[in-house]
Design a protein around this motif. Structure first.
Motif, PDB file in Angstrom:
ATOM      1  N   GLY A  49      -3.226   4.843 -52.298  1.00  0.00           N
ATOM      2  CA  GLY A  49      -4.063   4.494 -53.445  1.00  0.00           C
ATOM      3  C   GLY A  49      -5.556   4.658 -53.235  1.00  0.00           C
ATOM      4  O   GLY A  49      -6.334   4.467 -54.164  1.00  0.00           O
ATOM      5  N   SER A  50      -5.985   5.018 -52.024  1.00  0.00           N
ATOM      6  CA  SER A  50      -7.412   5.183 -51.732  1.00  0.00           C
ATOM      7  C   SER A  50      -8.006   6.377 -52.470  1.00  0.00           C
ATOM      8  O   SER A  50      -7.312   7.341 -52.787  1.00  0.00           O
ATOM      9  CB  SER A  50      -7.640   5.415 -50.233  1.00  0.00           C
ATOM     10  OG  SER A  50      -7.319   4.282 -49.498  1.00  0.00           O
ATOM     11  N   THR A  51      -9.298   6.302 -52.706  1.00  0.00           N
ATOM     12  CA  THR A  51     -10.037   7.425 -53.261  1.00  0.00           C
ATOM     13  C   THR A  51     -10.229   8.478 -52.175  1.00  0.00           C
ATOM     14  O   THR A  51     -10.559   8.152 -51.041  1.00  0.00           O
ATOM     15  CB  THR A  51     -11.409   6.957 -53.785  1.00  0.00           C
ATOM     16  OG1 THR A  51     -11.189   6.011 -54.838  1.00  0.00           O
ATOM     17  CG2 THR A  51     -12.240   8.115 -54.312  1.00  0.00           C
ATOM     18  N   VAL A  52     -10.027   9.748 -52.541  1.00  0.00           N
ATOM     19  CA  VAL A  52     -10.198  10.876 -51.619  1.00  0.00           C
ATOM     20  C   VAL A  52     -11.444  11.647 -52.039  1.00  0.00           C
ATOM     21  O   VAL A  52     -11.665  11.886 -53.226  1.00  0.00           O
ATOM     22  CB  VAL A  52      -8.951  11.792 -51.628  1.00  0.00           C
ATOM     23  CG1 VAL A  52      -9.140  12.972 -50.693  1.00  0.00           C
ATOM     24  CG2 VAL A  52      -7.698  10.996 -51.264  1.00  0.00           C
ATOM     25  N   ARG A  66      -3.188  13.138 -55.100  1.00  0.00           N
ATOM     26  CA  ARG A  66      -3.115  13.560 -56.504  1.00  0.00           C
ATOM     27  C   ARG A  66      -4.526  13.978 -56.892  1.00  0.00           C
ATOM     28  O   ARG A  66      -5.445  13.158 -56.960  1.00  0.00           O
ATOM     29  CB  ARG A  66      -2.645  12.428 -57.394  1.00  0.00           C
ATOM     30  CG  ARG A  66      -2.727  12.804 -58.889  1.00  0.00           C
ATOM     31  CD  ARG A  66      -1.878  11.939 -59.793  1.00  0.00           C
ATOM     32  NE  ARG A  66      -0.477  12.152 -59.450  1.00  0.00           N
ATOM     33  CZ  ARG A  66       0.367  11.162 -59.125  1.00  0.00           C
ATOM     34  NH1 ARG A  66      -0.044   9.923 -59.112  1.00  0.00           N
ATOM     35  NH2 ARG A  66       1.625  11.431 -58.833  1.00  0.00           N
ATOM     36  N   PRO A  67      -4.735  15.286 -57.110  1.00  0.00           N
ATOM     37  CA  PRO A  67      -6.083  15.763 -57.421  1.00  0.00           C
ATOM     38  C   PRO A  67      -6.549  15.316 -58.807  1.00  0.00           C
ATOM     39  O   PRO A  67      -5.758  15.233 -59.743  1.00  0.00           O
ATOM     40  CB  PRO A  67      -5.951  17.278 -57.379  1.00  0.00           C
ATOM     41  CG  PRO A  67      -4.530  17.611 -57.155  1.00  0.00           C
ATOM     42  CD  PRO A  67      -3.754  16.358 -57.022  1.00  0.00           C
ATOM     43  N   ASP A  68      -7.839  15.026 -58.908  1.00  0.00           N
ATOM     44  CA  ASP A  68      -8.448  14.723 -60.211  1.00  0.00           C
ATOM     45  C   ASP A  68      -8.575  15.990 -61.040  1.00  0.00           C
ATOM     46  O   ASP A  68      -8.446  15.954 -62.259  1.00  0.00           O
ATOM     47  CB  ASP A  68      -9.834  14.111 -60.032  1.00  0.00           C
ATOM     48  CG  ASP A  68      -9.788  12.710 -59.460  1.00  0.00           C
ATOM     49  OD1 ASP A  68      -8.724  12.057 -59.510  1.00  0.00           O
ATOM     50  OD2 ASP A  68     -10.825  12.255 -58.940  1.00  0.00           O
ATOM     51  N   ILE A 106     -12.314  13.588 -55.339  1.00  0.00           N
ATOM     52  CA  ILE A 106     -11.471  14.720 -55.719  1.00  0.00           C
ATOM     53  C   ILE A 106     -10.033  14.308 -56.011  1.00  0.00           C
ATOM     54  O   ILE A 106      -9.248  15.121 -56.486  1.00  0.00           O
ATOM     55  CB  ILE A 106     -11.493  15.844 -54.662  1.00  0.00           C
ATOM     56  CG1 ILE A 106     -11.025  15.349 -53.297  1.00  0.00           C
ATOM     57  CG2 ILE A 106     -12.868  16.492 -54.598  1.00  0.00           C
ATOM     58  CD1 ILE A 106     -10.836  16.452 -52.257  1.00  0.00           C
ATOM     59  N   GLY A 107      -9.684  13.044 -55.719  1.00  0.00           N
ATOM     60  CA  GLY A 107      -8.309  12.629 -55.983  1.00  0.00           C
ATOM     61  C   GLY A 107      -7.997  11.245 -55.455  1.00  0.00           C
ATOM     62  O   GLY A 107      -8.895  10.491 -55.061  1.00  0.00           O
ATOM     63  N   THR A 108      -6.691  10.945 -55.443  1.00  0.00           N
ATOM     64  CA  THR A 108      -6.177   9.644 -55.008  1.00  0.00           C
ATOM     65  C   THR A 108      -5.054   9.855 -54.006  1.00  0.00           C
ATOM     66  O   THR A 108      -4.182  10.708 -54.216  1.00  0.00           O
ATOM     67  CB  THR A 108      -5.630   8.852 -56.221  1.00  0.00           C
ATOM     68  OG1 THR A 108      -6.666   8.743 -57.192  1.00  0.00           O
ATOM     69  CG2 THR A 108      -5.160   7.469 -55.816  1.00  0.00           C
ATOM     70  N   MET A 109      -5.066   9.070 -52.955  1.00  0.00           N
ATOM     71  CA  MET A 109      -3.994   9.108 -51.955  1.00  0.00           C
ATOM     72  C   MET A 109      -2.698   8.638 -52.589  1.00  0.00           C
ATOM     73  O   MET A 109      -2.646   7.615 -53.264  1.00  0.00           O
ATOM     74  CB  MET A 109      -4.377   8.196 -50.778  1.00  0.00           C
ATOM     75  CG  MET A 109      -3.341   8.060 -49.707  1.00  0.00           C
ATOM     76  SD  MET A 109      -3.052   9.589 -48.840  1.00  0.00           S
ATOM     77  CE  MET A 109      -1.586   9.137 -47.924  1.00  0.00           C
ATOM     78  N   LEU A 110      -1.632   9.400 -52.388  1.00  0.00           N
ATOM     79  CA  LEU A 110      -0.320   9.079 -52.949  1.00  0.00           C
ATOM     80  C   LEU A 110       0.397   8.016 -52.097  1.00  0.00           C
ATOM     81  O   LEU A 110       0.026   7.785 -50.945  1.00  0.00           O
ATOM     82  CB  LEU A 110       0.520  10.349 -53.064  1.00  0.00           C
ATOM     83  CG  LEU A 110       0.001  11.334 -54.116  1.00  0.00           C
ATOM     84  CD1 LEU A 110       0.698  12.680 -53.991  1.00  0.00           C
ATOM     85  CD2 LEU A 110       0.171  10.772 -55.502  1.00  0.00           C
ATOM     86  N   PRO A 111       1.437   7.369 -52.645  1.00  0.00           N
ATOM     87  CA  PRO A 111       2.111   6.257 -51.968  1.00  0.00           C
ATOM     88  C   PRO A 111       3.090   6.713 -50.884  1.00  0.00           C
ATOM     89  O   PRO A 111       4.314   6.659 -51.049  1.00  0.00           O
ATOM     90  CB  PRO A 111       2.833   5.536 -53.109  1.00  0.00           C
ATOM     91  CG  PRO A 111       3.148   6.626 -54.079  1.00  0.00           C
ATOM     92  CD  PRO A 111       1.966   7.569 -54.002  1.00  0.00           C
TER      93      PRO A 111
END
Length: 151
Positions: free
Chosen positions: A61-64, A106-108, A120-125
């Motif tokens: 769930g972290s911001t990438v 998951r890319p923005d 640029i995205g969110t870390m997936l679970p």
């Protein structure tokens, strides 16, 4: 002689390249060490094959962030296994003379240019697929060479 000059130029450009912070909570890009699923360094054993990337710790769930100024070159599919659909996304990127991929995000957006430090995205679970693993982003060079020198 011309090949030598090109090689020196490429080495000179790449020598100073270092990845900036990839995700929230890990400003030093701490790497995944040993856990129930193995190790995250380049060349680690994966049964009958070798790990062709480097794993950098990143909580689900972290911001990438963009590690430096990059151009986004499309979304990628990590697996063909339907049981891994929860983490089956990534991003192709180019910048600083490098071509690389980030897995499990998951890319923005999937095209265009972004500046260093931009979301640029969110870390997936990853825990939903591999319970107990150290959650991480997998960094893989397009030519499958070792990304470690850039960290």
């Amino acid at each position: 002689m011309r090949h030598f000059i090109v090689l020196v130029a490429v080495l000179w450009v790449c020598e100073g390249v270092k990845f900036g912070q990839l995700c929230t909570g890990n400003p030093e890009n701490r790497r995944r060490t040993s856990d129930l699923y193995g190790q995250g360094h380049y060349g680690a054993s994966r049964g009958g094959r070798l790990h062709k990337g480097l794993d950098v710790v990143c909580s689900d769930g972290s911001t990438v962030y963009a590690p430096f100024n990059v151009t986004l070159h499309g979304k990628l599919t990590v697996y063909t296994d339907p049981s891994k659909v929860a983490i089956n996304e990534g991003l192709n990127l180019r910048g600083e003379g490098l071509c690389f991929k980030l897995f499990y995000i998951r890319p923005d957006k999937t095209s265009g240019s972004v500046r260093k430090g931009t979301r640029i995205g969110t870390m997936l679970p990853i825990q939903s697929v591999y319970p107990g693993i150290t959650s991480h982003i997998h960094i893989q060079m397009c030519d499958r060479s070792d990304p470690t020198p850039y960290f």
